[in-house]
Design an enzyme around this catalytic site. Structure first.
Site, short mmCIF file in Angstrom:
data_model
loop_
_atom_site.label_atom_id
_atom_site.label_comp_id
_atom_site.label_asym_id
_atom_site.label_seq_id
_atom_site.Cartn_x
_atom_site.Cartn_y
_atom_site.Cartn_z
N ASN A 9 0.87 -1.19 0.00
CA ASN A 9 0.00 0.00 0.00
C ASN A 9 0.90 1.22 0.00
O ASN A 9 1.50 1.56 1.02
CB ASN A 9 -0.89 -0.03 1.26
N TRP A 10 0.99 1.84 -1.18
CA TRP A 10 1.92 2.98 -1.31
C TRP A 10 1.37 4.26 -0.70
O TRP A 10 2.07 5.27 -0.64
CB TRP A 10 2.25 3.21 -2.79
N LYS A 11 0.10 4.25 -0.33
CA LYS A 11 -0.55 5.46 0.21
C LYS A 11 -0.31 6.66 -0.72
O LYS A 11 -0.22 6.48 -1.94
CB LYS A 11 -0.08 5.72 1.63
N HIS A 94 -9.63 1.17 5.06
CA HIS A 94 -8.35 1.37 5.75
C HIS A 94 -8.57 2.33 6.91
O HIS A 94 -9.37 3.27 6.80
CB HIS A 94 -7.33 1.95 4.75
N GLU A 96 -6.98 4.73 7.96
CA GLU A 96 -6.76 6.15 7.64
C GLU A 96 -8.00 6.75 7.00
O GLU A 96 -8.29 7.94 7.16
CB GLU A 96 -5.52 6.30 6.74
N GLU A 167 -5.49 -5.00 10.69
CA GLU A 167 -4.52 -3.94 10.86
C GLU A 167 -4.79 -3.22 12.19
O GLU A 167 -5.59 -2.27 12.22
CB GLU A 167 -4.62 -2.93 9.72
N GLY A 173 2.22 2.23 10.76
CA GLY A 173 3.17 3.32 10.60
C GLY A 173 3.88 3.70 11.89
O GLY A 173 4.59 4.71 11.94
N SER A 212 3.27 -2.21 10.41
CA SER A 212 4.72 -2.24 10.61
C SER A 212 5.33 -3.62 10.34
O SER A 212 6.24 -4.05 11.05
CB SER A 212 5.09 -1.75 12.03
N GLY A 233 2.75 -1.18 4.34
CA GLY A 233 2.77 0.24 4.04
C GLY A 233 4.21 0.69 3.78
O GLY A 233 4.75 0.53 2.69
N GLY A 234 4.83 1.24 4.83
CA GLY A 234 6.17 1.84 4.70
C GLY A 234 7.17 0.97 3.96
O GLY A 234 7.87 1.43 3.06
C1 PEP Z 1 -0.92 0.23 6.20
O1 PEP Z 1 -1.14 1.43 6.33
O2 PEP Z 1 -1.72 -0.48 5.57
C2 PEP Z 1 0.29 -0.32 6.83
C3 PEP Z 1 0.29 -1.59 7.13
O3 PEP Z 1 1.32 0.56 7.06
P1 PEP Z 1 2.74 0.24 7.73
O4 PEP Z 1 3.24 -1.07 7.15
O5 PEP Z 1 3.60 1.39 7.38
O6 PEP Z 1 2.50 0.11 9.20
#
Ligand code: PEP
Length: 256
Positions: A9-11, A94, A96, A167, A173, A212, A233-234
């Site tokens: 997920n590149w956001k 999600h 967010e 999640e 994040g 994470s 994500g990251g």
């Molecule tokens: C996400 O936002 O879907 C996610 C899992 O982010 P991160 O891996 O950065 O925690």
């Protein structure tokens, strides 16, 4: 058997240049994947990603979509538009979007139905906040989020086309990851919730862990019996980290 799925997920990150750089590295390894891999870029890069990824096994997904089919909805993107770009997946609910865009469980449920009816595979995100976990409400929150979506679907066939992403909001994040056993407990509970709607679907639906996930914790998380992949994500913005997570999933596929 559920094949592992690793989704990036590149956001709201990237540019034409970084998209091409990332895809160049990730795409070159895709044939050796052995597990399923998808990336979810921002809408405006879907076309570019579609062009580059058409020569690979990597699937494409979007990060959100409208709950409506078409019409006067300025700024929205419909499910059928996503299928035009050969999207297979779409992230829905999600945290967010639930937090910053006020998306309710009911909105997520309507989007899920709309996505399935357009032929997409929705990845429905669920998870508790830190306050909810501290208050002992994790399972209430997960049950509510799952049941509202499952109740909106018309058949066990529709339920089977879901992927769920657990999640925990406190892990997204933050650099704090749920331990493998905390995540496994939540995943097993989500599967029980799905079984109340369809026992068959509950065994087929993949439940991804997100929050994470990094190269150093991926293997332990992905080895859990109810963790069928990762939503990243990251670490998906760094080709070598993303490929390391894919490698961890591939190694587990090989021993299963
Ligand atoms: C996400 O936002 O879907 C996610 C899992 O982010 P991160 O891996 O950065 O925690």
């Amino acid at each position: 058997m559920r094949r592992k799925l690793v989704v990036g997920n590149w956001k709201m990150n990237g540019s034409r240049q970084t998209v091409l750089e990332l895809l160049g590295t990730i795409g070159a390894r895709s044939k050796a994947a052995g597990c399923e891999v998808a990336i979810c870029p921002p809408f405006v890069y879907l076309d570019l990603c579609n062009l580059v990824l058409s020569a690979t096994d990597i699937a494409l997904g979007a990060q959100d979509m409208s709950e409506h089919a078409s019409g006067a909805r300025t700024g929205e993107v419909s499910a059928t538009m996503l299928t035009d770009f050969r999207c297979r997946y779409v992230l829905l609910g999600h945290s967010e979007r639930r937090t910053s865009h006020g998306e309710s469980d009911e909105t997520v449920a309507r989007k899920t139905l709309q996505a399935i009816e357009a032929g997409l595979s929705p990845i429905v995100c669920v998870g508790e906040t830190w306050e909810e976990r501290q208050a002992g409400r994790t399972y209430d929150v997960l049950a509510r989020q799952i049941h509202v979506v499952a109740d909106a679907l018309n058949s066990s066939g529709q339920l089977m086309s879901l992927t769920v992403a657990y999640e925990p909001v406190w892990a997204i994040g933050s650099g704090v990851t749920a331990t493998a056993s905390v995540a496994q407990d939540a995943h097993a509970f989500i599967r029980q919730c799905l079984a109340r709607h369809s026992a068959t679907a509950s065994q087929r639906v993949r439940i991804l862990y997100g929050g994470s996930m990094k190269p150093d914790n991926a293997a332990e998380l992905l080895a859990m019996p109810d963790i069928d992949g990762g939503l990243i994500g990251g670490a998906s913005l760094n080709a070598s980290q993303f490929l390391s997570i894919i490698d961890a999933a591939v190694r587990l596929e090989a021993v299963q």
